[in-house]
Design a protein around this motif. Structure first.
Motif, mmCIF file in Angstrom:
data_model
loop_
_atom_site.group_PDB
_atom_site.id
_atom_site.type_symbol
_atom_site.label_atom_id
_atom_site.label_comp_id
_atom_site.label_asym_id
_atom_site.label_seq_id
_atom_site.Cartn_x
_atom_site.Cartn_y
_atom_site.Cartn_z
ATOM 1 N N SER A 181 -36.353 30.655 5.398
ATOM 2 C CA SER A 181 -36.612 29.437 4.972
ATOM 3 C C SER A 181 -36.154 28.927 3.723
ATOM 4 O O SER A 181 -36.294 27.752 3.400
ATOM 5 C CB SER A 181 -38.383 29.774 4.583
ATOM 6 O OG SER A 181 -38.364 30.563 3.394
ATOM 7 N N LEU A 185 -46.313 31.892 22.287
ATOM 8 C CA LEU A 185 -45.647 31.703 21.094
ATOM 9 C C LEU A 185 -44.695 30.121 21.070
ATOM 10 O O LEU A 185 -44.666 29.322 20.252
ATOM 11 C CB LEU A 185 -44.447 32.462 21.023
ATOM 12 C CG LEU A 185 -43.535 32.589 19.861
ATOM 13 C CD1 LEU A 185 -44.365 32.910 18.586
ATOM 14 C CD2 LEU A 185 -42.409 33.857 19.901
ATOM 15 N N ALA A 186 -44.361 29.609 22.400
ATOM 16 C CA ALA A 186 -43.677 28.422 22.417
ATOM 17 C C ALA A 186 -44.665 27.019 21.862
ATOM 18 O O ALA A 186 -44.275 26.369 20.900
ATOM 19 C CB ALA A 186 -43.111 28.137 23.643
ATOM 20 N N ASN A 208 -45.144 27.728 18.082
ATOM 21 C CA ASN A 208 -44.168 27.232 17.339
ATOM 22 C C ASN A 208 -43.997 25.866 17.084
ATOM 23 O O ASN A 208 -43.513 25.105 16.147
ATOM 24 C CB ASN A 208 -42.774 27.856 17.815
ATOM 25 C CG ASN A 208 -42.482 29.274 17.519
ATOM 26 O OD1 ASN A 208 -42.921 29.632 16.391
ATOM 27 N ND2 ASN A 208 -41.720 30.088 18.204
ATOM 28 N N GLN A 209 -44.215 25.179 18.092
ATOM 29 C CA GLN A 209 -44.238 23.798 18.163
ATOM 30 C C GLN A 209 -45.421 23.161 17.290
ATOM 31 O O GLN A 209 -45.012 22.183 16.574
ATOM 32 C CB GLN A 209 -44.523 23.126 19.770
ATOM 33 C CG GLN A 209 -44.124 21.467 19.597
ATOM 34 C CD GLN A 209 -42.605 21.151 19.552
ATOM 35 O OE1 GLN A 209 -41.751 21.956 19.998
ATOM 36 N NE2 GLN A 209 -42.121 20.097 18.765
ATOM 37 N N TYR A 210 -46.507 23.646 17.174
ATOM 38 C CA TYR A 210 -47.509 23.071 16.377
ATOM 39 C C TYR A 210 -47.174 23.501 14.893
ATOM 40 O O TYR A 210 -47.171 22.612 14.062
ATOM 41 C CB TYR A 210 -48.748 24.230 16.555
ATOM 42 C CG TYR A 210 -49.882 23.740 15.532
ATOM 43 C CD1 TYR A 210 -50.600 22.513 15.349
ATOM 44 C CD2 TYR A 210 -50.003 24.878 14.745
ATOM 45 C CE1 TYR A 210 -51.635 22.477 14.400
ATOM 46 C CE2 TYR A 210 -51.220 24.795 13.750
ATOM 47 C CZ TYR A 210 -51.726 23.356 13.641
ATOM 48 O OH TYR A 210 -52.886 23.519 12.818
ATOM 49 N N LEU A 211 -46.381 24.817 14.512
ATOM 50 C CA LEU A 211 -46.031 25.116 13.289
ATOM 51 C C LEU A 211 -45.087 23.798 12.693
ATOM 52 O O LEU A 211 -45.200 23.640 11.436
ATOM 53 C CB LEU A 211 -45.557 26.456 13.122
ATOM 54 C CG LEU A 211 -46.683 27.498 13.334
ATOM 55 C CD1 LEU A 211 -45.911 28.944 13.162
ATOM 56 C CD2 LEU A 211 -47.545 27.501 12.158
ATOM 57 N N PHE A 212 -44.001 23.774 13.782
ATOM 58 C CA PHE A 212 -42.911 22.739 13.235
ATOM 59 C C PHE A 212 -43.415 21.473 13.129
ATOM 60 O O PHE A 212 -43.149 20.930 12.032
ATOM 61 C CB PHE A 212 -41.792 22.712 14.225
ATOM 62 C CG PHE A 212 -40.945 21.825 14.050
ATOM 63 C CD1 PHE A 212 -39.913 22.406 13.447
ATOM 64 C CD2 PHE A 212 -40.635 20.821 14.566
ATOM 65 C CE1 PHE A 212 -38.793 21.591 13.161
ATOM 66 C CE2 PHE A 212 -39.513 19.993 14.415
ATOM 67 C CZ PHE A 212 -38.740 20.240 13.665
ATOM 68 N N TRP A 262 -39.715 23.375 9.612
ATOM 69 C CA TRP A 262 -39.097 24.822 9.848
ATOM 70 C C TRP A 262 -39.273 25.695 8.854
ATOM 71 O O TRP A 262 -39.224 26.739 9.036
ATOM 72 C CB TRP A 262 -37.712 24.203 10.364
ATOM 73 C CG TRP A 262 -36.726 24.037 9.274
ATOM 74 C CD1 TRP A 262 -36.501 22.763 8.740
ATOM 75 C CD2 TRP A 262 -35.976 24.878 8.619
ATOM 76 N NE1 TRP A 262 -35.742 22.602 7.894
ATOM 77 C CE2 TRP A 262 -35.005 24.088 7.496
ATOM 78 C CE3 TRP A 262 -35.780 26.094 8.357
ATOM 79 C CZ2 TRP A 262 -34.411 24.495 6.565
ATOM 80 C CZ3 TRP A 262 -34.923 26.468 7.376
ATOM 81 C CH2 TRP A 262 -34.184 25.738 6.513
ATOM 82 N N SER A 294 -42.680 27.145 9.003
ATOM 83 C CA SER A 294 -42.648 27.923 10.222
ATOM 84 C C SER A 294 -42.275 29.097 9.757
ATOM 85 O O SER A 294 -42.898 30.270 10.326
ATOM 86 C CB SER A 294 -42.254 27.054 11.309
ATOM 87 O OG SER A 294 -42.883 26.048 11.540
ATOM 88 N N PHE A 295 -41.236 29.417 9.090
ATOM 89 C CA PHE A 295 -40.552 30.649 9.074
ATOM 90 C C PHE A 295 -41.333 31.461 7.985
ATOM 91 O O PHE A 295 -41.473 32.640 8.261
ATOM 92 C CB PHE A 295 -39.001 30.575 8.300
ATOM 93 C CG PHE A 295 -38.019 30.587 9.319
ATOM 94 C CD1 PHE A 295 -38.065 30.729 10.446
ATOM 95 C CD2 PHE A 295 -37.107 29.506 9.056
ATOM 96 C CE1 PHE A 295 -37.035 30.714 11.761
ATOM 97 C CE2 PHE A 295 -35.763 29.284 9.855
ATOM 98 C CZ PHE A 295 -36.123 30.028 11.165
ATOM 99 N N LEU A 314 -44.379 32.920 9.948
ATOM 100 C CA LEU A 314 -44.055 33.746 11.084
ATOM 101 C C LEU A 314 -43.700 35.188 10.263
ATOM 102 O O LEU A 314 -43.927 36.069 10.819
ATOM 103 C CB LEU A 314 -42.840 33.474 11.615
ATOM 104 C CG LEU A 314 -43.078 32.136 12.890
ATOM 105 C CD1 LEU A 314 -41.763 31.716 13.578
ATOM 106 C CD2 LEU A 314 -43.941 32.809 13.937
#
Length: 395
Positions: free
Chosen positions: A15, A72-73, A76-80, A85, A88-89, A92
């Motif tokens: 990150s 996960l897909a 991940n889009q929601y976190l982004f 990014w 998100s890292f 995760l």
């Protein structure tokens, strides 16, 4: 637990990355090493905990991967969209710390092995410096052999399994990577194309425990290598038929069958290896297999992408991947058939040798002796105050 810490460290440091090279080091090396530390112990511990229901346990354990893959897909889009990014890292990385919790629940089973100290006399004999060097070399070789059993490369069944998997992995992962782009090439929108992966993962989630349950049956388990070959064959045939899918409905049908085939192979991939080498050598076998299989896993998708660039169509890539996977299944099927026949012959030779050895003939000659003779001998031994001989005791 170390793997969980490395995964978290790799994600958190990623990150703060400012270049792609830093991402290679943090995400590629540190996080990849942590995932490797997670995979092998998790697979090995199944062999330690289970024997009778091991295929079913493997299928249930492997079912966790598609469960998370299907969610996960969008996650991940929601976190982004919410945290970017970098955030998100960080999140995760925190989630991957759960591997430490899983590792703390994995306890060693069986009695603890206590190593006996070498006698002082044996230590006094090793006075020559040349002898000391030999002992050092032997101890180093023993340590290496403890973690990486290179004698497995003399194991016939292991070599058949390894060669078949090397062929299979050249065309195993590329169809997953290019499924969404293939759907987009057919004129399907992005969200519907991404949904195909969710369909595949959803079917995979139920296929793994189901196939593990089937592999655990009395009919399949003694010949699980054949079952593994047919699962790979089913996967390859699905890829060969994929170019026939022209609309979205037919692609959904392909994703369903692809998820079934992928889950079947993944469910018994390591169970078939454990069936060949046994639980004691399984840890070394997994390490050697994953090292060798890195080459086809890394080469397969780029070669498939090169084929798409050269031809301009995805269908040739799917046909090529399907042909490679079918070739691997045929190779494994023929190799395992030969291996099973040779094992049966070797077992027959061992039994015939045991029956024709002098010890077995002597024991057979002693078997007809009647019980009165034995009782008389034991009585005379008691009367004379002498212990009965070893032969009389054996009789």
């Amino acid at each position: 637990m170390v793997g969980g810490l490395l995964c978290c460290l790799g994600m958190v440091t990623a990150s703060f990355s400012t270049s792609v090279i830093e991402l290679y080091i943090t995400m590629g090396f540190i996080c990849g090493l942590g995932l490797a530390f997670n995979l092998q112990p998790a697979l090995t511990i199944l062999g330690k905990y289970f024997y009778k229901k091991r295929p079913m346990a493997s299928g249930l354990a492997m079912a966790g991967s598609p469960v998370f893959l299907s969610t996960l897909a969008p996650f991940n889009q929601y976190l982004f969209n919410t945290y970017g990014w970098k955030g998100s890292f960080l999140i995760l990385g925190g989630l991957l710390l759960n591997s430490c919790v899983a590792g703390s629940l994995m306890r060693p089973v069986g009695p603890k092995l206590t190593t006996k100290k070498s006698k002082q006399k044996a230590g006094e004999k090793v006075t020559d410096p040349g002898m000391k060097k030999r002992h050092r070399k032997k101890s180093i070789c023993a340590k290496i052999d403890k973690y990486l059993d290179f004698s497995l490369f003399k194991h016939r069944g292991f070599l058949i399994y390894l060669s078949g998997n090397v062929i299979m992995f050249l065309g195993f992962f590329a169809p997953i990577i290019f499924l969404a782009p293939y759907a987009k090439d057919k004129g399907i929108d992005e969200y519907s194309a991404a949904f195909l992966l969710s369909v595949m993962a959803f079917v995979d989630m139920f296929a793994r425990p189901t196939v593990g349950f089937i592999a655990n049956s009395k009919l399949i388990r003694p010949r699980i290598q054949y079952f593994f070959s047919f699962a790979i064959l089913f996967n390859g045939v699905c890829h060969l038929l994929c170019p026939l899918a022209e609309d979205y409905t037919s692609l959904v049908v392909y994703a369903v069958f692809f998820g079934l085939g992928f889950g079947s192979v993944s469910s018994i991939l390591f169970e078939s290896l454990m069936d060949l080498v046994g639980a004691q050598r399984f840890s070394s076998a997994v390490g050697l297999v994953t090292v060798v299989e890195c080459c086809p896993v890394l080469l397969g998708p780029p070669l498939a992408g090169k084929l798409v660039d050269e031809t301009g169509q995805y269908k040739y890539m799917y046909v090529a991947c399907g042909a490679i996977v079918v070739l691997a299944s045929v190779w494994l099927l023929i190799g395992n058939a030969i291996n099973y026949r040779l094992l049966a012959k070797e077992k027959l030779k061992e039994t015939t040798k045991k029956t024709h050895t002098p010890e077995s003939q002597e024991s057979e000659s002693l078997k007809p002796s009647k019980s009165p003779d034995v009782s008389v001998k034991s009585q005379t031994a008691k009367g004379s105050g002498v212990n009965p001989s070893e032969r009389e005791t054996n009789i």
